[in-house]
Design an enzyme around this catalytic site. Structure first.
Site, PDB file in Angstrom:
ATOM      1  N   GLY A 258      68.035 -34.397  12.928  1.00 39.46           N
ATOM      2  CA  GLY A 258      67.307 -35.599  13.306  1.00 39.46           C
ATOM      3  C   GLY A 258      67.307 -35.906  14.781  1.00 39.46           C
ATOM      4  O   GLY A 258      66.466 -36.681  15.264  1.00 39.46           O
ATOM      5  N   PHE A 259      68.216 -35.295  15.550  1.00 41.27           N
ATOM      6  CA  PHE A 259      68.312 -35.625  16.967  1.00 41.27           C
ATOM      7  C   PHE A 259      67.036 -35.285  17.723  1.00 41.27           C
ATOM      8  O   PHE A 259      66.585 -36.047  18.597  1.00 41.27           O
ATOM      9  CB  PHE A 259      69.498 -34.915  17.612  1.00 41.27           C
ATOM     10  CG  PHE A 259      69.676 -35.257  19.064  1.00 41.27           C
ATOM     11  CD1 PHE A 259      70.332 -36.418  19.439  1.00 41.27           C
ATOM     12  CD2 PHE A 259      69.170 -34.438  20.066  1.00 41.27           C
ATOM     13  CE1 PHE A 259      70.476 -36.754  20.776  1.00 41.27           C
ATOM     14  CE2 PHE A 259      69.310 -34.760  21.402  1.00 41.27           C
ATOM     15  CZ  PHE A 259      69.962 -35.926  21.758  1.00 41.27           C
TER      16      PHE A 259
ATOM     17  N   PRO B 157      66.090 -27.340  11.799  1.00 43.41           N
ATOM     18  CA  PRO B 157      65.232 -27.089  12.964  1.00 43.41           C
ATOM     19  C   PRO B 157      65.013 -28.332  13.823  1.00 43.41           C
ATOM     20  O   PRO B 157      64.539 -28.214  14.959  1.00 43.41           O
ATOM     21  CB  PRO B 157      63.917 -26.633  12.323  1.00 43.41           C
ATOM     22  CG  PRO B 157      63.892 -27.320  10.992  1.00 43.41           C
ATOM     23  CD  PRO B 157      65.327 -27.301  10.540  1.00 43.41           C
ATOM     24  N   LEU B 158      65.358 -29.495  13.284  1.00 43.90           N
ATOM     25  CA  LEU B 158      65.247 -30.743  14.051  1.00 43.90           C
ATOM     26  C   LEU B 158      66.616 -31.278  14.473  1.00 43.90           C
ATOM     27  O   LEU B 158      66.754 -32.446  14.826  1.00 43.90           O
ATOM     28  CB  LEU B 158      64.493 -31.796  13.226  1.00 43.90           C
ATOM     29  CG  LEU B 158      63.045 -31.439  12.892  1.00 43.90           C
ATOM     30  CD1 LEU B 158      62.401 -32.506  12.020  1.00 43.90           C
ATOM     31  CD2 LEU B 158      62.217 -31.227  14.162  1.00 43.90           C
ATOM     32  N   GLY B 159      67.634 -30.401  14.420  1.00 45.75           N
ATOM     33  CA  GLY B 159      68.951 -30.808  14.895  1.00 45.75           C
ATOM     34  C   GLY B 159      69.505 -32.017  14.170  1.00 45.75           C
ATOM     35  O   GLY B 159      70.023 -32.938  14.807  1.00 45.75           O
TER      36      GLY B 159
ATOM     37  N   TYR C  15      74.035 -29.965  -4.110  1.00 44.31           N
ATOM     38  CA  TYR C  15      73.496 -31.192  -3.527  1.00 44.31           C
ATOM     39  C   TYR C  15      73.495 -32.283  -4.585  1.00 44.31           C
ATOM     40  O   TYR C  15      72.695 -32.266  -5.518  1.00 44.31           O
ATOM     41  CB  TYR C  15      72.073 -30.972  -2.996  1.00 44.31           C
ATOM     42  CG  TYR C  15      71.965 -29.970  -1.876  1.00 44.31           C
ATOM     43  CD1 TYR C  15      73.071 -29.603  -1.115  1.00 44.31           C
ATOM     44  CD2 TYR C  15      70.748 -29.371  -1.573  1.00 44.31           C
ATOM     45  CE1 TYR C  15      72.961 -28.676  -0.089  1.00 44.31           C
ATOM     46  CE2 TYR C  15      70.627 -28.446  -0.540  1.00 44.31           C
ATOM     47  CZ  TYR C  15      71.734 -28.094   0.188  1.00 44.31           C
ATOM     48  OH  TYR C  15      71.619 -27.169   1.198  1.00 44.31           O
TER      49      TYR C  15
END
Length: 332
Positions: free
Chosen positions: A223-224, A219-221, A58
């Site tokens: 940001g979607f 787990p939040l796709g 990263y």
């Protein structure tokens, strides 16, 4: 915050972790601000989100350097998870699982993180040119040397190697069976979210049967599932979502019923509950060994994500989520 355990060694972490990648990699570089990210990491630790998930690639390297500035002050508050096995070049990424490289990479990560031990060292990707047992054996040597406490395998890239007619994580399970013969697997990291639930088929049951921790990536796709992204708004060219099939304006619009369902459930739990918290609570409800690791680089989102650990979904909430339409569009 509620605590959960990773692996047979019962390493304790906060129920919601912090994915540090967005601070330095893969998302819009114009919105990356080091000092703000430092405050976000401190806020996570204050809230009990002790698991800090990073990787040497990263940046590359800059994310570990950033975390090192926090760990120098607060090592006792943090559970440090980093990864090895991928090298970043000009417009390409290659795997390197050679034992000598693994040993050198670990020492370099320890220096950047300003710590004398890595809590969880994950194999980012297996090198197709090196038997995975050899790579894993080198990582096991690091545990015996006291440089690493536990080992994990990252299966986030499973889609790219999926063969027609197979389930998403069949190859990952075969790989896990191989390395388990060399040294115990303490954790597996893979995608798991309301709109990407495939790990529930084979991978999560494999972990449950062996008391292996499961780090739920994305787990939040991406940001979607937060409900804060507007279809058609677009992304900067260096943002991974700019080239992602599910983040075209058409697909984002088509998948709005998923966000709408999360928003309905959030309203039932109070005016300050968000769709993102419902999405994280769903992941947390998948099992006691599951730790969602949402990415964030702002204090506000870190605090919101951490608060999801206190949200308990009712049976009717879980049934409504199960009844939401499946996500449209390729995830590849």
């Amino acid at each position: 915050m509620e605590r959960r355990t990773i692996g047979a060694a019962a390493l304790s972490v906060g129920a919601v972790g912090l994915g540090c990648m967005p601070m330095s990699w893969a998302y819009s570089t114009s919105r990356q601000r080091g000092e703000e990210s430092l405050r976000a990491v401190h806020r996570a630790l204050d809230a009990g989100s002790s698991l800090l998930d990073t990787a040497d690639m990263y940046g590359p390297f800059t994310n570990e350097l950033l975390l090192g500035r926090v760990l120098k002050e607060r090592r006792a508050d943090a559970f440090v998870s980093t990864k090895v096995g991928l090298l970043v070049g000009d417009q390409h990424i290659v795997a390197n699982g050679r034992p000598g490289y693994v040993r050198r990479a670990c020492d370099a990560s320890l220096r950047r993180l300003q710590t004398d031990v890595i809590d969880l060292y994950q194999l980012h990707r297996a090198d197709p040119e090196v038997p995975v047992e050899e790579t894993w054996g080198a990582m096991a040597e690091l545990v015996r040397a006291g440089k690493v406490r536990a080992l994990g395998l990252c299966a986030v890239g499973a889609r790219s190697s999926r063969r027609p007619g197979t389930r998403l994580h069949d190859a990952t399970v075969r790989q896990l069976e191989r390395v388990q013969q060399v040294f115990p697997v303490s954790a597996v990291q893979a995608e798991l979210s309301v709109w990407s639930p495939e790990a529930l088929e084979t991978l999560l049951p494999w972990c449950e049967a062996r008391s292996v921790g499961f780090l739920a990536a994305m787990p939040l796709g991406n940001g979607f599932l937060t409900g804060t992204l507007t279809p058609g708004e677009g992304f900067e060219a260096d943002d991974l979502r700019a080239r992602h099939p599910r983040f075209t304006a058409e697909m984002m619009a088509a998948n709005q019923p998923i966000v709408a369902g999360l928003r309905r459930i959030a309203r039932r739990h109070g005016e300050h509950v968000t769709p993102a918290q419902v999405a994280l609570a769903w992941v947390l409800s998948r099992g006691r060994q599951v730790i969602p690791v949402p990415g964030a680089k702002r204090e506000r989102w870190v605090a919101e994500n951490a608060a999801a650990a206190g949200l308990r979904l009712a049976d009717e909430d879980l049934a409504e989520i199960a009844g939401l339409p499946p996500a449209q569009g390729s995830w590849d």
